[in-house]
Design an enzyme around this catalytic site. Structure first.
Site, PDB file in Angstrom:
ATOM      1  CB  THR A 293      11.136 -25.658  22.492  1.00 26.20           C
ATOM      2  OG1 THR A 293      11.081 -27.010  22.947  1.00 26.20           O
ATOM      3  CG2 THR A 293      10.966 -24.721  23.669  1.00 26.20           C
TER       4      THR A 293
ATOM      5  CE  LYS B  69      13.648 -26.998  26.822  1.00 26.74           C
ATOM      6  NZ  LYS B  69      12.889 -27.663  25.735  1.00 26.74           N
TER       7      LYS B  69
ATOM      8  CG  HIS C  64       9.516 -32.642  20.192  1.00 26.18           C
ATOM      9  ND1 HIS C  64       9.871 -31.404  19.742  1.00 26.18           N
ATOM     10  CD2 HIS C  64      10.236 -32.840  21.335  1.00 26.18           C
ATOM     11  CE1 HIS C  64      10.739 -30.861  20.582  1.00 26.18           C
ATOM     12  NE2 HIS C  64      10.990 -31.709  21.554  1.00 26.18           N
TER      13      HIS C  64
HETATM   14 ZN    ZN Z   1       9.598 -27.967  23.766  1.00 25.84          ZN
HETATM   15 ZN    ZN Z   2      12.202 -31.269  23.106  1.00 23.00          ZN
END
Ligand code: ZN
Ligand code: ZN
Ligand code: ZN
Length: 546
Positions: free
Chosen positions: A80, A162, A487
């Site tokens: 991210t 986030k 991921h």
């Molecule tokens: Zn992400």
């Molecule tokens: Zn993630």
């Protein structure tokens, strides 16, 4: 004679002014650029769920705008923090320095978080979760360049559940970045990096506490029997919430709230996207974005699809419903943009910060090579090797993000050569199960790779911040619990993400020509006629622009 000349001169001045004015009209910039990042959105979510989408969300972008169907991340790791940084800086961790969400800082010998900053204070909460800023981002974002170009008159606002999804895109010179404080609060917060006090519209939004209305039942939007694009709701590959036996619809969020982190529960449901949309619309109105001819930048990131994917996996009914509902939220947002800013006065791009792997346990069940790494076993074997070879147990200082950090002081004190130890580790690790490739920092600093996984590794490698040895595992192999998706790799299941442009200055079309995530920032910069972010390595996609 003199008089006639003067009249003619005056006339030609009038004419040239007219022409200039007309040109200005034609080349005027969008009043607002909206960047949308969908956290963990795979490209195939556009195609798999296509028939479930309405006309006003994803399909509106596809039908009116430009669809880059073969768009990829061009570095490792696909996380991210690096993802958001790369989209907006037009470059990779090699230059922008965000090498992961968190990493081991070699200088201070401590773990650091990509957006963490203890020199600032929280605004809007007493929790430490507001102590954030972009200070670890080494380069400018496209929003920074727009601020410089407009003499700080064009605004920049970053929004995401986030913190890192709001902060890194908005860049260093942003007016504000806002993120979500869950637990028992359920408010949007910021840090003293941006402001000393929340603006009135944020206080009003928090005071209304409309977040509470999402603490209700989460069921599928349409009859679950029609969700034929995903696996059975009940299966062995999903995590679920504490306090509910099975990971199956419906979920009573009011009941589950207390055992799942209070308002943090909403982050991991489709309603997190609705909440983000509500706040984004409030920001649009509260800040008057896109109201004058000086371009503003609104960077919004939808974090919830990532939480849902990590919990339920990319083949779940929960993911399908999350995207069907996100499509509705996008439609609602675009309608407000039409009303507030005006059709063809704004430009939108939509992409993701990385994609995700199908749950390896599920892949195994259908005979596709995939699996889980046994880190504990690997560590024991590796430590024994180091003991035996170098007669020292503390040569390795840290192992994180598939990288090994050597204790350089110790290496020096023992009179060893750094390159020799790196090379010995490379030769050892390559023999381990499900390790596909291993490279030393020395190799990555001295050899230029142009294609393949090696090139991705190199673009993610930052000489100042990365480790001494970098490991690439087999496709489909992850360090993760046996439920849910994750991921981080350079394989296409993690790198292939949507890229849609639409609105002012964008032509209608599509391509299956490969584009890269670092092309987005120079494309938008070209559209605006502003400088590229200062370490841009991507290329503007001229074929999407009018
Ligand atoms: Zn992400
Ligand atoms: Zn993630
Ligand atoms: Zn389920």
């Amino acid at each position: 004679m003199k008089y006639i000349t003067l009249v003619l001169l005056g006339l030609s001045l009038v004419i040239s002014c007219k022409v200039k004015e007309e040109n200005k009209e034609v080349h005027s910039n969008p009043k607002l650029v909206v960047g949308i990042v969908v956290d963990q959105m795979r490209y195939d979510y556009l195609t798999r769920f296509y028939n479930k989408y309405g006309d006003g969300g994803f399909k509106r972008m596809i039908d009116e705008g430009f669809n880059c169907k073969n768009n990829h991340f061009n570095y490792i790791p696909t996380y991210t923090g690096p993802g958001h940084a790369s989209i907006y800086t037009g470059t990779t961790p090699k230059y922008h320095g965000i090498i992961s969400n968190g990493w081991y800082d070699k200088d201070i010998k401590q773990d650091v978080y990509c957006a963490g900053d203890t020199s600032v204070r929280s605004v809007g909460t007493n929790d430490r979760s507001g102590q954030m800023s972009p200070h670890r981002l080494k380069t400018t974002t496209l929003a920074d360049e727009n601020r410089l170009f407009t003499q700080m008159r064009g605004k920049t606002i970053g929004i995401s559940i986030k913190d890192r999804g709001a902060i890194l895109p908005a860049g260093h010179s942003a007016n504000a970045a806002y993120w979500f404080q869950g637990k028992d609060e359920g408010n949007w917060i910021s840090s003293t990096y941006y402001m000393d006090d929340l603006p009135q519209w944020v206080k009003d939004f928090n005071a209304e506490h409309s977040v509470s209305k999402y603490l209700r039942e989460w069921n599928t939007l349409y009859d679950i029997e029609t969700y034929t694009e995903s696996g059975n709701d009940l299966n062995d590959f999903e995590g679920g919430f504490r306090g509910k036996e099975t990971a199956t619809f419906p979920y009573q969020l009011d009941v589950l709230k207390d055992s799942n982190g209070g308002y943090d529960l909403l982050k991991a449901t489709a309603y997190g996207n609705s909440l983000t949309t509500d706040f984004t619309i409030a920001a649009l109105k509260g800040e008057g974005l896109g109201k004058d001819t000086i371009t503003d930048v609104l960077a919004v990131s939808f974090s919830s699809p990532d939480y849902v994917g990590h919990n339920f996996g990319v083949n779940s009914k929960e993911i399908e419903d999350t995207y069907i509902r996100l499509d509705k939220d996008l439609e609602r947002f675009f309608v407000v943009l039409d009303e507030q800013v005006g059709k063809n006065n704004y430009t939108v791009f939509l992409t993701a910060d990385h994609a995700a792997v199908n749950v390896p346990a599920y892949l195994q069940s259908v005979k596709i090579p995939a699996g889980y790494l046994d880190n504990a076993k690997t560590r024991i074997k590796f430590n024994a090797f180091m003991e035996q070879t170098f007669k020292a147990s503390d040569l390795v200082e840290n192992v994180s993000n598939n990288q090994i950090f050597l204790n350089r002081d110790k290496v020096k004190a023992m009179g060893l050569k750094l390159e020799d130890i790196q090379e010995a580790i490379v030769n050892e690790l390559i023999a381990y199960d499900h390790v596909d490739k291993v490279y030393s920092a020395t190799t990555l600093s001295t050899t230029e790779f142009v294609t393949g996984i090696e090139a991705l590794l190199q673009k993610g490698y930052n000489q100042k911040r990365s480790g001494d040895v970098l490991v690439v595992t087999d496709p489909g192999y992850i360090s993760y619990p046996k439920t849910g998706s994750t991921h981080g790799s350079g394989f296409s299941y993690d790198t292939h993400v949507p890229l849609l442009f639409f609105g002012k200055g964008i032509i209608h079309g599509e391509t299956i020509k490969k584009t890269e995530i670092t092309d987005i920032a120079p494309t938008i910069s070209s559209l605006l006629g502003i400088s590229f972010p200062n370490a841009t390595t991507g290329q503007p996609l001229d074929f999407v622009l009018e």
